[in-house]
Write an enzyme that holds these catalytic residues in place. Sequence first.
Site, PDB file in Angstrom:
ATOM      1  N   SER A 138       0.849  -1.193   0.000  1.00  0.00           N
ATOM      2  CA  SER A 138       0.000   0.000   0.000  1.00  0.00           C
ATOM      3  C   SER A 138       0.878   1.233   0.000  1.00  0.00           C
ATOM      4  CB  SER A 138      -0.882   0.010   1.255  1.00  0.00           C
ATOM      5  OG  SER A 138      -1.524   1.259   1.420  1.00  0.00           O
ATOM      6  N   TYR A 151      -2.586  -2.274  10.235  1.00  0.00           N
ATOM      7  CA  TYR A 151      -2.630  -2.350   8.774  1.00  0.00           C
ATOM      8  C   TYR A 151      -1.326  -1.838   8.172  1.00  0.00           C
ATOM      9  CZ  TYR A 151      -4.142  -1.251   3.982  1.00  0.00           C
ATOM     10  OH  TYR A 151      -4.234  -1.167   2.620  1.00  0.00           O
TER      11      TYR A 151
END
Length: 257
Positions: A138, A151
């Site tokens: 990400s 995350y």
Amino acid sequence: MSFEDKTIIVTGGAKGIGAGCAEVFHREHGNVVVLDVDESAGETFCELLGDRAQFIKCDVSREAEVEEAIEQAVAAFGGVDVLVNNAGILQYSKVTDTLEEDWDRILDINLKGAFLCAKHAIPHMIEAGAGIVINMSSVQAFVTQQNVAPYVTSKSALIGLTRSIAVDYAPEIRSVAICPGGVDTPLNRAAFQQSADPDRVRQETIDLHLVERMAQPDDIGELVAFIASEKGSFINGQPIRIDGGMGIKIGGSKKSE
């Protein structure tokens, strides 16, 4: 960019970015194996794709299920050429608010799942003499919003896993980390709904991108397929950002003049 006679495994492939990747590989004549815990969505999606698509229910955090799923893929199509480690979950919390079991669950799926799939796919790639492992990281491995500690940790660690695979298994096996910005997926839409004003949060997310939109899943799929193809064969061990310009402007938002 044909993947004829190639087999591509996509984890978390029933929806979102995974489905976008699977669609592009299938369009380019690849054999696509979708791994997902959502049996209904996975079977429906593979039926829509048609021939050369197979769904296998699999929880990537469980090694026995991963090993069995990859063996099924090999039995169906004769090998594994591309592994796209896309399965992932998101929870909003900072370190002091994160329960231990939630931390473990996020890292089990986002990070350990990628490790387990690579562990059991790479031997088949070595046997065939070539292959690529693509890990879905990400942009938040580089620029991070608030309240996403587990995350962000999992997505940052995927870049390290990518480097290790590239170094340990070169030259036969390549590994690349893809780092998307905001993507219009069910996961992100559900995350927006957790806020008091989902429409405002969605627009704020769009405004972070210089291209003034979120990505669509096939935007990511096109890049993944290019990197997995012979056209991308000189790319190895790298994190590749596909973020619409997110994070390169001081202040973040394009509209924060």
